[in-house]
Write a protein that holds these residues in place. Structure first.
Motif: not given
Length: 107
Positions: A51-55, A73-75, A79-85, A89-90
């Motif tokens: 849902m976040l990637t769908q804005k 917020s954690r998710v 998405l912003t600073y993680g390992n692009d996992g 997948v998305l």
């Protein structure tokens, strides 16, 4: 100090997951490995990421998923600073034509 998750046990778990061939096998395995609450929490975080990637707004996400703003917020941080996992997948789900908004399934 962050705990290193790159261990032989985690490698073995991931190798086991990679042997699963379909959704039914995933249900069989994860229902044995995880508690219901753990599985719900993991799936909720993935739903939030979609849902976040769908804005979608935090309010929409919280209403549709039941996730707390802290979880959202954690998710979002992942998405912003993680390992692009999540992104990996998305992207693959979208390429396979399997991407959909989980919160709308079953309605």
């Amino acid at each position: 100090m962050a705990k290193d998750i790159h261990t032989p046990a985690v490698n073995q778990l991931f190798s086991a997951i990679l042997t699963l061939k379909n959704v039914e096998e995933c249900y069989q395995f994860f229902e044995d490995v995880c508690t219901i609450q753990e599985l719900v929490a993991i799936s909720q975080r993935f739903e939030v990421a979609c849902m976040l990637t769908q804005k979608k707004t935090y309010l929409d996400i919280a209403e549709k998923t039941g996730a707390s703003t802290a979880t959202i917020s954690r998710v979002n941080r992942s998405l912003t600073y993680g390992n692009d996992g999540y992104a990996l997948v998305l992207k693959r789900l979208a390429e396979a034509g399997a991407a959909k908004e989980p919160a709308d399934e079953g309605k």
